[in-house]
Structures are given as structure tokens and as C-alpha cells.
Design an enzyme around this catalytic site. Structure first.
Site, PDB file in Angstrom:
ATOM      1  N   ASN A  14      -8.342   0.477   0.990  1.00 48.31           N
ATOM      2  CA  ASN A  14      -7.920   0.129  -0.374  1.00 48.31           C
ATOM      3  C   ASN A  14      -7.001  -1.084  -0.291  1.00 48.31           C
ATOM      4  OD1 ASN A  14      -6.977   0.001  -2.982  1.00 48.31           O
ATOM      5  ND2 ASN A  14      -5.766   1.887  -2.877  1.00 48.31           N
ATOM      6  N   TRP A  15      -7.562  -2.230  -0.604  1.00 49.71           N
ATOM      7  CA  TRP A  15      -6.794  -3.474  -0.458  1.00 49.71           C
ATOM      8  C   TRP A  15      -5.742  -3.647  -1.550  1.00 49.71           C
ATOM      9  CZ3 TRP A  15     -11.421  -7.382   0.528  1.00 49.71           C
ATOM     10  CH2 TRP A  15     -12.035  -7.050   1.742  1.00 49.71           C
ATOM     11  N   LYS A  16      -5.864  -2.883  -2.608  1.00 49.39           N
ATOM     12  CA  LYS A  16      -4.959  -3.019  -3.768  1.00 49.39           C
ATOM     13  C   LYS A  16      -4.968  -4.465  -4.262  1.00 49.39           C
ATOM     14  CE  LYS A  16      -2.352   0.786  -1.876  1.00 49.39           C
ATOM     15  NZ  LYS A  16      -1.161   1.592  -1.912  1.00 49.39           N
ATOM     16  N   HIS A 101      -6.063   7.111  -8.599  1.00 48.34           N
ATOM     17  CA  HIS A 101      -5.034   6.713  -7.631  1.00 48.34           C
ATOM     18  C   HIS A 101      -3.656   6.876  -8.281  1.00 48.34           C
ATOM     19  CE1 HIS A 101      -2.645   4.403  -4.832  1.00 48.34           C
ATOM     20  NE2 HIS A 101      -3.649   4.492  -3.985  1.00 48.34           N
ATOM     21  N   GLU A 103      -1.055   5.200  -8.157  1.00 50.37           N
ATOM     22  CA  GLU A 103      -0.474   3.987  -8.761  1.00 50.37           C
ATOM     23  C   GLU A 103      -1.013   3.791 -10.175  1.00 50.37           C
ATOM     24  OE1 GLU A 103      -1.426   1.333  -5.516  1.00 50.37           O
ATOM     25  OE2 GLU A 103       0.078   2.335  -4.291  1.00 50.37           O
ATOM     26  N   GLU A 173      -3.798  12.479  -1.436  1.00 50.42           N
ATOM     27  CA  GLU A 173      -2.806  11.431  -1.194  1.00 50.42           C
ATOM     28  C   GLU A 173      -1.443  11.855  -1.733  1.00 50.42           C
ATOM     29  OE1 GLU A 173      -4.746   7.392  -0.442  1.00 50.42           O
ATOM     30  OE2 GLU A 173      -4.331   7.501  -2.580  1.00 50.42           O
ATOM     31  N   GLY A 179       2.331   4.171   1.092  1.00 50.06           N
ATOM     32  CA  GLY A 179       3.058   2.913   1.245  1.00 50.06           C
ATOM     33  C   GLY A 179       4.485   3.074   1.741  1.00 50.06           C
ATOM     34  N   SER A 219      -0.028   6.293   4.322  1.00 43.06           N
ATOM     35  CA  SER A 219       0.544   5.725   5.552  1.00 43.06           C
ATOM     36  C   SER A 219      -0.274   6.052   6.799  1.00 43.06           C
ATOM     37  CB  SER A 219       2.001   6.162   5.721  1.00 43.06           C
ATOM     38  OG  SER A 219       2.790   5.660   4.653  1.00 43.06           O
ATOM     39  N   GLY A 240      -4.344   2.211   2.851  1.00 43.07           N
ATOM     40  CA  GLY A 240      -3.855   1.064   2.086  1.00 43.07           C
ATOM     41  C   GLY A 240      -3.422  -0.058   3.012  1.00 43.07           C
ATOM     42  N   GLY A 241      -2.121  -0.090   3.309  1.00 41.13           N
ATOM     43  CA  GLY A 241      -1.528  -1.187   4.082  1.00 41.13           C
ATOM     44  C   GLY A 241      -2.290  -1.558   5.348  1.00 41.13           C
TER      45      GLY A 241
HETATM   46  C1  PEP Z   1      -3.315   4.188  -0.806  1.00 41.16           C
HETATM   47  O1  PEP Z   1      -2.757   3.473  -1.599  1.00 41.16           O
HETATM   48  O2  PEP Z   1      -4.384   4.732  -1.098  1.00 41.16           O
HETATM   49  C2  PEP Z   1      -2.678   4.377   0.502  1.00 41.16           C
HETATM   50  C3  PEP Z   1      -3.014   5.426   1.188  1.00 41.16           C
HETATM   51  O3  PEP Z   1      -1.768   3.432   0.902  1.00 41.16           O
HETATM   52  P1  PEP Z   1      -0.991   3.365   2.337  1.00 41.16           P
HETATM   53  O4  PEP Z   1      -2.012   3.590   3.395  1.00 41.16           O
HETATM   54  O5  PEP Z   1      -0.422   1.980   2.380  1.00 41.16           O
HETATM   55  O6  PEP Z   1       0.042   4.431   2.299  1.00 41.16           O
END
Ligand code: PEP
Length: 265
Positions: A14-16, A101, A103, A173, A179, A219, A240-241
């Protein structure tokens, strides 16, 4: 629609709202190369920002990587400025879309009901769905994790027929892990996954629950992926990251491939 083989892992990036066209091109080109030897054993998707979807789609074509979008409207078309419909996503080659999600739940005030409408329209249009659920830290601390996840999943799947469930995977999640660099422990994640699987069993039936892929997100990185994937309840990751660095994402893909081969059929 095809039923998931829950033994096979799924890794989503997930590049956001990150990257440029150029940076995404480099990242995707590296990912295609890294994915090639793993494509037989792992499923994977990149969830790119809307403006780059078609371009990224042209790079990954034929690689086995799926093209994912991060958001979809609950409406079919019309006067909804700034929104993008499921039909439009399908039209530009998107195969799977993230819905629910945290966010979006938080920043866009998306309700459980709206998320349910999005799931329904995405599925009826022919998209697969990555449905995200998860609790806040406060909810976890007050022992509400399972109740929150049950509420979210029940609302999201309301009215979804069993025949469509093969096109859904769940991403557990925990919001406090997204994040933050603070992943859930493999054991805690597995407990939540098992509870979600029981929810699916109660909503549908045991065989569907067993076949539904449940991913962990929060994470995940190249250092913790292997221990997370040592839990059979965890059938992949939404990342994500760490999905923004090809080497890290490739390492997570390799961990998933190894975990798949070590699991019993
Ligand atoms: C996400 O936003 O779906 C996510 C899991 O982010 P991160 O891996 O950065 O925690």
C-alpha cells in the site's frame, strides 16, 4: 470467482500518497524483477495512487503482480466530485481495491455502513476486495478488540452473498500498529485472526472461513515478516512503509514464499 487457497500467501504493498511517477516506475520495475522467481508460490499486489494506476499497470502486465487501488466510491456514477467509481477502476485495469483502511475510516469519516456499500459495489463490478479492519490502542486496552473487529466485518459483509466471498480477503490492521514501527506480536495477531475467522464462520460457514485469506498489516518489515508468517493464521501482509523500498518488499515476499512452502497442505 475463484476461491482462495488459504495456504498461499498474499503480500500487498500500500503505497498510500507517496512517490512520483518516476520513483514509482523505478520501484515497480525492481519489484517485477524481484517477484519473477516468487510468482509461482506467492500472490502479490501493488496499491498505487490513482494517477499512476494505468502506468503501473503497463509495467506489471504479465508479471503476475496484481494492480490495486487504495479507494473506491460507494456510488456508481454521477455528481460526486473527486470520487472514483469501481467501474472506472476496472476500466483502467485495476483488479483489487482496499476498502475500510483505518486512514479512510478516520480522515474521511467512513462509517461501517459506507464501507459495506463500497464492498458491495466493488464486488458486483468485478473487483476483488482487500477489506481492512482493526482496533485502536484504547479499544485494545479496554478488551474490545474482538468486538470492534466483529462489528466492522459484520457491517462490511452485510448482504454479501457466499458466492462473492472468494473475491474478498481480510487485512487485520490494528490501528496502533500502522505506521508506528510497533507491530502486533505474531501471537496477538494470530489470536485476532482466529477471532475474525470465527466471525466469518458465524456469518457464513466453516469451509468458507477456512478458505478466506486473512492478512496482517501494521509495521510489517523485512525484520519481522518471518516471525509473523510463522503463525499459520497469518496468510500474508498488507505493507505500508516497507512497500516503498523494493529490497524490503522483496524480502517480505521471500519470507512469504518460504512460509508457504513450509506449511502443510
Ligand atoms: C497500512 O497502511 O496498511 C500499513 C500496514 O502501513 P505500515 O506498514 O506502514 O504500518
Amino acid at each position: 470467482m475463484t476461491q482462495h487457497n488459504s495456504k498461499r500467501m498474499f503480500i500487498g504493498g500500500n503505497w498510500k500518497m507517496n512517490g512520483t511517477r518516476e520513483a514509482s516506475t523505478v520501484l515497480t520495475t525492481e519489484l517485477v524483477a524481484a517477484f519473477e522467481p516468487l510468482a509461482a508460490s506467492v500472490d502479490a499486489a501493488v496499491f498505487a495512487p490513482f494517477p499512476y494506476l494505468q502506468h503501473i499497470g503497463s509495467i506489471i502486465r504479465g508479471s503476475g503482480l496484481l494492480l490495486g487501488a487504495q479507494q473506491v466510491s460507494a456510488e456508481a456514477n454521477g455528481a460526486f466530485t473527486g470520487q472514483v467509481s469501481a467501474e472506472m477502476l476496472l476500466d483502467v485495469g485495476v483488479q483489487i481495491v482496499i476498502i475500510g483502511h483505518s486512514e479512510c475510516r478516520k480522515l474521511l469519516a467512513e462509517s461501517d455502513e459506507l464501507i459495506g456499500e463500497k464492498v458491495a459495489i466493488a464486488l458486483s463490478t468485478g473487483l476483488s476486495v482487500m477489506l481492512c479492519v482493526g482496533e485502536t490502542w484504547q479499544e485494545r486496552q479496554s478488551g474490545q478488540t474482538e468486538a470492534v473487529c466483529r462489528r466492522q466485518i459484520s457491517a462490511a459483509l452485510k448482504g454479501i452473498h457466499l458466492d462473492h466471498m472468494g473475491a474478498i480477503q481480510i487485512a487485520y490492521e490494528p490501528i496502533w500498529a500502522i505506521g508506528t514501527g510497533r507491530s502486533a506480536s505474531p501471537e496477538d495477531a494470530a489470536i485476532s485472526h482466529a477471532a475474525l475467522r470465527k466471525d466469518i464462520e458465524d456469518l457464513y460457514d466453516p469451509s468458507l472461513a477456512a478458505a478466506t485469506r486473512i492478512l496482517y498489516g501494521g509495521s510489517v518489515n523485512s525484520a519481522n515478516a518471518t516471525s509473523l508468517f510463522s503463525q499459520p493464521e497469518i496468510q500474508g501482509a498488507l505493507v505500508g512503509g516497507a512497500s516503498l523500498k523494493a529490497a524490503d518488499f522483496a524480502s517480505i515476499l521471500r519470507s512469504a514464499s518460504q512460509a508457504t512452502s513450509s506449511r502443510p497442505n
